[in-house]
Design a protein around this motif. Structure first.
Motif, mmCIF file in Angstrom:
data_model
loop_
_atom_site.group_PDB
_atom_site.id
_atom_site.type_symbol
_atom_site.label_atom_id
_atom_site.label_comp_id
_atom_site.label_asym_id
_atom_site.label_seq_id
_atom_site.Cartn_x
_atom_site.Cartn_y
_atom_site.Cartn_z
ATOM 1 N N THR A 1 40.701 45.464 27.175
ATOM 2 C CA THR A 1 41.913 45.206 27.492
ATOM 3 C C THR A 1 42.781 45.277 28.751
ATOM 4 O OG1 THR A 1 40.598 46.332 29.889
ATOM 5 C CG2 THR A 1 40.213 47.633 28.113
ATOM 6 N N GLU A 2 44.649 44.865 28.144
ATOM 7 C CA GLU A 2 45.110 44.342 29.326
ATOM 8 C C GLU A 2 46.330 45.373 30.341
ATOM 9 O OE1 GLU A 2 47.875 41.865 26.899
ATOM 10 O OE2 GLU A 2 45.535 40.688 26.343
ATOM 11 N N ILE A 3 47.342 45.234 30.822
ATOM 12 C CA ILE A 3 48.117 46.145 31.326
ATOM 13 C C ILE A 3 49.221 45.944 30.969
ATOM 14 C CG2 ILE A 3 46.188 47.301 33.188
ATOM 15 C CD1 ILE A 3 47.497 45.229 35.006
ATOM 16 N N ILE A 4 50.510 47.203 30.414
ATOM 17 C CA ILE A 4 51.545 46.935 30.843
ATOM 18 C C ILE A 4 52.268 47.614 32.144
ATOM 19 C CG2 ILE A 4 53.578 46.785 29.660
ATOM 20 C CD1 ILE A 4 52.239 46.436 26.907
ATOM 21 N N VAL A 5 53.172 46.555 33.238
ATOM 22 C CA VAL A 5 53.788 46.828 34.378
ATOM 23 C C VAL A 5 54.784 47.689 34.476
ATOM 24 C CG1 VAL A 5 53.220 47.649 36.832
ATOM 25 C CG2 VAL A 5 51.639 46.398 35.546
ATOM 26 N N THR A 6 55.664 48.587 34.295
ATOM 27 C CA THR A 6 56.460 48.877 34.166
ATOM 28 C C THR A 6 57.545 49.680 35.606
ATOM 29 O OG1 THR A 6 56.850 51.147 32.464
ATOM 30 C CG2 THR A 6 57.299 49.067 31.940
ATOM 31 N N THR B 1 45.108 43.501 39.352
ATOM 32 C CA THR B 1 45.948 43.816 38.953
ATOM 33 C C THR B 1 46.544 44.583 38.980
ATOM 34 O OG1 THR B 1 45.359 43.447 36.938
ATOM 35 C CG2 THR B 1 46.199 40.983 37.034
ATOM 36 N N ARG B 2 45.199 46.014 39.563
ATOM 37 C CA ARG B 2 46.082 46.614 38.654
ATOM 38 C C ARG B 2 46.126 47.141 40.564
ATOM 39 N NH1 ARG B 2 45.310 50.402 35.503
ATOM 40 N NH2 ARG B 2 43.793 50.102 33.178
ATOM 41 N N GLU B 3 45.301 46.447 41.657
ATOM 42 C CA GLU B 3 45.542 47.024 43.011
ATOM 43 C C GLU B 3 47.371 46.738 44.017
ATOM 44 O OE1 GLU B 3 45.969 47.970 46.860
ATOM 45 O OE2 GLU B 3 44.633 48.073 45.600
ATOM 46 N N HIS B 4 47.838 45.252 43.208
ATOM 47 C CA HIS B 4 49.549 44.482 43.053
ATOM 48 C C HIS B 4 49.941 45.610 42.887
ATOM 49 C CE1 HIS B 4 46.170 41.190 45.288
ATOM 50 N NE2 HIS B 4 47.996 41.230 45.507
ATOM 51 N N TYR B 5 50.211 46.434 41.094
ATOM 52 C CA TYR B 5 50.652 46.767 40.982
ATOM 53 C C TYR B 5 50.923 48.854 40.926
ATOM 54 C CZ TYR B 5 52.625 42.500 39.154
ATOM 55 O OH TYR B 5 52.767 40.785 39.428
ATOM 56 N N LYS B 6 50.110 49.183 41.688
ATOM 57 C CA LYS B 6 49.633 50.266 42.004
ATOM 58 C C LYS B 6 50.582 51.584 42.034
ATOM 59 C CE LYS B 6 48.347 50.248 46.563
ATOM 60 N NZ LYS B 6 46.808 50.061 47.682
ATOM 61 N N GLU B 7 51.794 50.520 42.503
ATOM 62 C CA GLU B 7 53.316 51.571 42.835
ATOM 63 C C GLU B 7 53.801 51.807 41.803
ATOM 64 O OE1 GLU B 7 55.843 50.271 46.314
ATOM 65 O OE2 GLU B 7 53.906 49.844 46.722
ATOM 66 N N TRP B 8 53.450 50.824 40.705
ATOM 67 C CA TRP B 8 54.229 50.824 39.492
ATOM 68 C C TRP B 8 53.463 51.440 38.222
ATOM 69 C CZ3 TRP B 8 58.267 51.096 41.676
ATOM 70 C CH2 TRP B 8 58.768 49.731 43.129
ATOM 71 N N GLU C 1 50.474 36.589 43.139
ATOM 72 C CA GLU C 1 51.291 37.264 44.576
ATOM 73 C C GLU C 1 52.051 37.818 44.762
ATOM 74 O OE1 GLU C 1 46.356 37.429 46.951
ATOM 75 O OE2 GLU C 1 47.710 35.814 47.228
ATOM 76 N N ARG C 2 52.938 36.040 45.030
ATOM 77 C CA ARG C 2 54.653 35.770 44.673
ATOM 78 C C ARG C 2 55.101 37.147 44.108
ATOM 79 N NH1 ARG C 2 54.222 30.478 43.581
ATOM 80 N NH2 ARG C 2 56.150 29.915 43.206
#
Length: 280
Positions: free
Chosen positions: A271-276, A242-249, A216-217
């Motif tokens: 499956t994994e995610i890559i956030v940019t 993880t999807r909830e915490h990075y949903k803006e990107w 979360e930090r």
């Protein structure tokens, strides 16, 4: 927070990780590289691990870090004392009794070069190249009995040393390291993954665990770095959390092979995610 710096080098060298590391990104390199910004200033990687992306892109200026002091010491020695490290490794043996004698050493009595040689040797001769310690911080992976493990790695260590000349190396948590990040810098975040199941704690990098509140930090810091004008890319497990915490990107789904799990039925493709926070 400790740091050491060396002058830059103009030599171009093809380098690769000198350590096998749980959670390493070698198999996802193509996906990661195509997302690297075309232009950026300083490269930051605060969860360096094996450094697959770092070595692949060989940034002209970089700051790398990890909370694991054993790992950070190895990077510093590879950068600053590669010849002495190779000399120490040349005296090691691929023998069971020798392995356990090295594993049982008291690190507080070792020099920085002896300590780095110990880690590289254990990493190449232990079961599956798994870095794992018990609650007391003692390395506890058994001997693998590989036929011909390459624990000296002369070419790889020398090539890594050349790339590391352009790099500041810290032993610190991610928040302290990223205080220095400025607009135009590129940051790759590859934390210990948020658990998908009860077996995810099998890989213990050091005595301190990376808990839910740490994730979360990290998500909060991702937003602050975006506001600061940094390019930020993050890898993590594909979970609702993880999807909830990075949903803006931008969140992309990628596929990777899970090689380490106590439950053999849960090894395989996941499956994994890559956030940019930028277009590529």
């Amino acid at each position: 927070m400790s740091v050491a710096t060396k002058p830059t080098s103009n030599k171009t060298v093809k380098a690769q990780p000198f350590l096998k590391w749980a959670g390493g990104k070698t198999q996802l390199l193509d996906e990661l590289i195509k997302r690297v910004p075309a232009k950026y200033n300083v490269y930051f990687e605060p969860f360096i691990g094996g450094g697959a992306l770092y070595f692949a892109i060989a940034p002209e200026a970089a700051v790398i870090a990890d909370i694991n002091d054993d790992l950070v010491n190895a990077y510093l020695v590879v950068r600053d004392n590669p010849d002495e490290l190779l000399e120490a490794l040349s005296k090691y043996k691929n023998e069971k009794d020798f392995y356990y004698s090295i594993r049982s050493q008291d690190q507080s009595r070792l020099s920085k070069i002896e300590r780095a040689a110990r880690l590289l040797y254990l990493n190449r001769t232990c079961f599956n190249g798994l870095y794992r310690v018990n609650k007391n911080g003692q390395f506890n992976v058994p001997f693998a009995n590989y036929k011909n493990p390459n624990f000296v790695q002369t070419d790889r260590i020398l090539a890594a040393s050349e790339i590391l000349q352009n790099t500041d190396v810290y032993q610190a948590g991610f928040e302290k390291v990223l205080v220095k990040a400025k607009a135009g810098d590129f940051i790759y975040l590859d934390p210990p993954y948020y658990p998908k199941d009860v077996y995810s704690d099998f890989k213990r990098y050091n005595k301190e665990q990376f808990h839910k509140n740490d994730h979360e930090r990290l998500a909060e810091l991702y937003n602050k770095l975006t506001e600061r004008g940094c390019y930020v890319m993050l890898s993590n497990s594909d979970t609702p959390f993880t999807r909830e915490h990075y949903k803006e990107w931008r969140v992309d789904t990628v596929y990777a092979k899970r090689l380490i799990n106590k439950d053999a039925s849960k090894r395989g493709e996941v499956t994994e995610i890559i956030v940019t926070n930028y277009d590529y």
